[in-house]
Write an enzyme that holds these catalytic residues in place. Structure first.
Site, PDB file in Angstrom:
ATOM      1  N   GLU A   1     -40.687 -19.747 -41.347  1.00  0.00           N
ATOM      2  CA  GLU A   1     -40.492 -19.275 -39.969  1.00  0.00           C
ATOM      3  C   GLU A   1     -40.994 -17.831 -39.806  1.00  0.00           C
ATOM      4  O   GLU A   1     -41.643 -17.493 -38.827  1.00  0.00           O
ATOM      5  CB  GLU A   1     -39.011 -19.388 -39.581  1.00  0.00           C
ATOM      6  CG  GLU A   1     -38.757 -19.092 -38.124  1.00  0.00           C
ATOM      7  CD  GLU A   1     -37.574 -19.869 -37.537  1.00  0.00           C
ATOM      8  OE1 GLU A   1     -37.137 -20.871 -38.141  1.00  0.00           O
ATOM      9  OE2 GLU A   1     -37.099 -19.460 -36.474  1.00  0.00           O
TER      10      GLU A   1
ATOM     11  N   TYR B   1     -35.936  -9.944 -28.722  1.00  0.00           N
ATOM     12  CA  TYR B   1     -35.424 -10.068 -30.090  1.00  0.00           C
ATOM     13  C   TYR B   1     -35.940  -8.926 -30.961  1.00  0.00           C
ATOM     14  O   TYR B   1     -35.183  -8.285 -31.689  1.00  0.00           O
ATOM     15  CB  TYR B   1     -35.859 -11.418 -30.650  1.00  0.00           C
ATOM     16  CG  TYR B   1     -35.252 -11.797 -31.981  1.00  0.00           C
ATOM     17  CD1 TYR B   1     -34.026 -12.442 -32.052  1.00  0.00           C
ATOM     18  CD2 TYR B   1     -35.925 -11.509 -33.171  1.00  0.00           C
ATOM     19  CE1 TYR B   1     -33.478 -12.795 -33.276  1.00  0.00           C
ATOM     20  CE2 TYR B   1     -35.383 -11.866 -34.392  1.00  0.00           C
ATOM     21  CZ  TYR B   1     -34.165 -12.508 -34.442  1.00  0.00           C
ATOM     22  OH  TYR B   1     -33.633 -12.860 -35.650  1.00  0.00           O
TER      23      TYR B   1
ATOM     24  N   SER C   1     -45.614 -35.423 -34.828  1.00  0.00           N
ATOM     25  CA  SER C   1     -44.256 -35.360 -34.296  1.00  0.00           C
ATOM     26  C   SER C   1     -44.205 -36.084 -32.959  1.00  0.00           C
ATOM     27  O   SER C   1     -45.172 -36.030 -32.187  1.00  0.00           O
ATOM     28  CB  SER C   1     -43.834 -33.900 -34.097  1.00  0.00           C
ATOM     29  OG  SER C   1     -42.664 -33.833 -33.313  1.00  0.00           O
TER      30      SER C   1
ATOM     31  N   GLY D   1     -35.599 -25.382 -28.417  1.00  0.00           N
ATOM     32  CA  GLY D   1     -35.581 -24.121 -27.688  1.00  0.00           C
ATOM     33  C   GLY D   1     -34.274 -23.862 -26.960  1.00  0.00           C
ATOM     34  O   GLY D   1     -34.198 -23.009 -26.077  1.00  0.00           O
TER      35      GLY D   1
ATOM     36  N   ASP E   1     -29.743 -19.728 -39.694  1.00  0.00           N
ATOM     37  CA  ASP E   1     -29.986 -21.089 -39.212  1.00  0.00           C
ATOM     38  C   ASP E   1     -30.291 -22.037 -40.367  1.00  0.00           C
ATOM     39  O   ASP E   1     -29.787 -23.159 -40.430  1.00  0.00           O
ATOM     40  CB  ASP E   1     -31.165 -21.106 -38.231  1.00  0.00           C
ATOM     41  CG  ASP E   1     -30.894 -20.272 -36.987  1.00  0.00           C
ATOM     42  OD1 ASP E   1     -29.757 -19.779 -36.837  1.00  0.00           O
ATOM     43  OD2 ASP E   1     -31.827 -20.124 -36.169  1.00  0.00           O
TER      44      ASP E   1
ATOM     45  N   HIS F   1     -26.674 -12.022 -34.144  1.00  0.00           N
ATOM     46  CA  HIS F   1     -27.599 -10.928 -34.489  1.00  0.00           C
ATOM     47  C   HIS F   1     -27.072 -10.081 -35.651  1.00  0.00           C
ATOM     48  O   HIS F   1     -27.602  -9.013 -35.919  1.00  0.00           O
ATOM     49  CB  HIS F   1     -27.904 -10.041 -33.270  1.00  0.00           C
ATOM     50  CG  HIS F   1     -28.814 -10.714 -32.275  1.00  0.00           C
ATOM     51  ND1 HIS F   1     -30.145 -10.403 -32.150  1.00  0.00           N
ATOM     52  CD2 HIS F   1     -28.581 -11.698 -31.377  1.00  0.00           C
ATOM     53  CE1 HIS F   1     -30.688 -11.167 -31.198  1.00  0.00           C
ATOM     54  NE2 HIS F   1     -29.757 -11.967 -30.722  1.00  0.00           N
ATOM     55  N   THR F   2     -26.054 -10.574 -36.317  1.00  0.00           N
ATOM     56  CA  THR F   2     -25.541  -9.869 -37.501  1.00  0.00           C
ATOM     57  C   THR F   2     -26.344 -10.241 -38.746  1.00  0.00           C
ATOM     58  O   THR F   2     -26.308  -9.509 -39.730  1.00  0.00           O
ATOM     59  CB  THR F   2     -24.059 -10.219 -37.726  1.00  0.00           C
ATOM     60  OG1 THR F   2     -23.911 -11.634 -37.571  1.00  0.00           O
ATOM     61  CG2 THR F   2     -23.173  -9.519 -36.717  1.00  0.00           C
ATOM     62  N   ASP F   3     -27.080 -11.359 -38.688  1.00  0.00           N
ATOM     63  CA  ASP F   3     -27.731 -11.829 -39.937  1.00  0.00           C
ATOM     64  C   ASP F   3     -28.780 -10.846 -40.441  1.00  0.00           C
ATOM     65  O   ASP F   3     -28.771 -10.482 -41.609  1.00  0.00           O
ATOM     66  CB  ASP F   3     -28.271 -13.269 -39.811  1.00  0.00           C
ATOM     67  CG  ASP F   3     -29.319 -13.499 -38.733  1.00  0.00           C
ATOM     68  OD1 ASP F   3     -29.554 -12.588 -37.904  1.00  0.00           O
ATOM     69  OD2 ASP F   3     -29.900 -14.601 -38.716  1.00  0.00           O
TER      70      ASP F   3
ATOM     71  N   SER G   1     -33.517 -26.121 -33.505  1.00  0.00           N
ATOM     72  CA  SER G   1     -34.436 -27.208 -33.856  1.00  0.00           C
ATOM     73  C   SER G   1     -35.436 -26.701 -34.901  1.00  0.00           C
ATOM     74  O   SER G   1     -35.976 -27.488 -35.680  1.00  0.00           O
ATOM     75  CB  SER G   1     -35.170 -27.713 -32.621  1.00  0.00           C
ATOM     76  OG  SER G   1     -36.049 -26.730 -32.108  1.00  0.00           O
TER      77      SER G   1
END
Ligand code: ADP
Ligand code: MG
Length: 405
Positions: free
Chosen positions: A183, A247, A76, A145, A195, A43-45, A150
């Protein structure tokens, strides 16, 4: 003497077959990108701080074919659905407001969002050779997840493929930003850049030390095998959901803390400022702030330890990171705490939950010859608590996104 025939991985084979079944033609190419484990820096990003992830061997493969119309279709092995839209419709479908449902099924918003973001980015610069129609078939062995990203893997595989086929000429860091934009703005999940950078920039045996303010990335040798150690992933099978409550609350608390401290982000608060911070804010906000500030310091300490003393020296930092996420940031769950505690009790050198929290996976740094014993102990602890059996496997830092074939 015949040359050895390179074996395709199961995901390469599955993506190739799906694309062929979809189109009746062999793909123009295969591209892939890995999931990641974050060694430390959680959670530093989005606080413009430091992270230290590495790419894992598990990969998402995109088999891609060119079409002679201006449409894009995604499929997919993850779903029976196929989604097809006109390339000129992407601007109407996206952006998606943060936290709301995308105009296409969520899984399809990842690859279609990448196509949209790539068009947006390169239209303004005039690069690219026109956007030809595209069929994309996705297959993956990255657990979905589980906190192993992913999502970055599907973004990275798609972005790499489209960048090559559309000749948009972006470098890996720019493609990471395309993935993040997809995203954030197409899926509507307010995540940071870690990520995607890990998935795009990974190298064998290296972690990516990323400054999330400057986006400067440096490879740091991890030397796990060299130290006689292994990294055990303990996927709790508790599904996390990034775009929901916890989040967003944590992000809001961090923004509140930074505002109270009078700085643009918590990156600008140091461990020495914490005493003063404690007098200025409520207890919950303070503990959120303390996690971010001490976690940034732990990333810097881990990089120094790896460089000066090797992987064996980082165990205590991993343990301290987990305690901070459990007690101050409050993003752990009983399954993650059990994984970490039972691994440590069975002799792991260090362990911590990894990823955004509220489920997902933990990692343990373990002597190579103790992996089986630690895994047995974790399984036994889960059984004793009545938890779903965890999914346990070792990972080594691996290559980032590339063209496979
Ligand atoms: P994580 O990144 O930790 O695995 P996320 O919630 O960020 O979890 O991303 C998972 C989502 O990404 C899935 O619910 C799905 O929408 C999409 N996704 C990931 N992998 C695939 C895949 N192979 N095929 C289709 N969609 C995928
Ligand atoms: Mg994700």
């Amino acid at each position: 003497m015949s040359l050895p025939v390179p074996q395709e991985t199961a995901s390469q084979e599955a993506a190739r077959s799906l694309l062929t079944a979809l189109t009746g033609h062999a793909p123009a190419g295969l591209w892939s990108a890995p999931g990641r484990v974050n060694l430390i820096g959680e959670h530093t990003d989005y606080n413009e701080g430091f992270v230290l992830p590495f790419a894992i061997p598990h990969r998402t493969v995109a088999a891609v074919g060119l079409r002679d119309d201006a449409r894009i279709r995604v499929a997919s092995t993850f779903t029976d659905e196929q989604i097809e839209v006109g390339l000129d419709e992407l601007d109407r479908l996206f952006p998606t407001a943060t936290g709301s449902e995308p105009a296409v099924p969520e899984w399809a918003a990842y690859p279609l969002g990448v196509a949209w973001a790539l068009q947006q980015a390169t239209r303004s610069t005039g690069s690219g050779n026109g956007f030809s129609g595209i069929d994309i078939a996705i297959a993956s062995d990255v657990p979905v997840g589980a906190g192993l990203s992913s999502s970055a893997a599907i973004e990275g595989a798609t972005a790499s493929a489209l960048n090559d086929l559309w000749n948009t000429g972006l470098d890996r860091a720019a493609l990471a930003r395309i993935g993040r934009r997809a995203e954030n703005e197409a899926v509507g999940a307010p995540t940071g850049i870690m990520d995607q950078m890990a998935s795009m920039l990974g190298e064998p045996d290296a972690a990516i030390f990323l400054d999330c303010r400057s986006l400067e990335a440096n490879l740091v040798p991890v030397g796990v095998a060299q130290a006689g150690l292994a990294i055990l992933v303990m996927d709790t099978r508790v599904q996390h959901a990034h775009s929901t409550g916890g989040y967003r609350d944590r992000r809001a608390a961090c923004e509140r803390g930074a505002a109270i401290m009078g700085v643009p982000s918590l990156r600008d608060v140091s461990v020495a400022d914490l005493d003063r911070a404690a007098t200025l804010m409520d207890d919950v906000t303070f503990r959120r702030v303390r996690h971010i500030v001490t976690e940034n310091q732990r990333v810097l300490d881990t990089v120094r330890m790896l460089r000066e003393h090797g992987a064996r020296a980082i165990g205590d930092l991993l343990v301290a990171s987990h305690a901070s996420m459990r007690d101050d940031f409050e993003i752990s769950v009983p399954e993650l705490d059990t994984a970490v505690a039972s691994a440590l009790a069975a002799g792991a050198i260090g362990a911590r939950m990894t990823g955004g929290g509220f489920g997902g996976a933990a990692i343990a740094l373990v002597e190579q010859d103790a992996v089986a014993d630690v895994a047995d102990a974790v399984r036994a602890a889960f059984a004793a608590s009545g938890f779903t059996e965890p999914h346990l496997f070792t990972v080594t830092p691996s290559a980032g996104a590339h063209r496979d074939a």
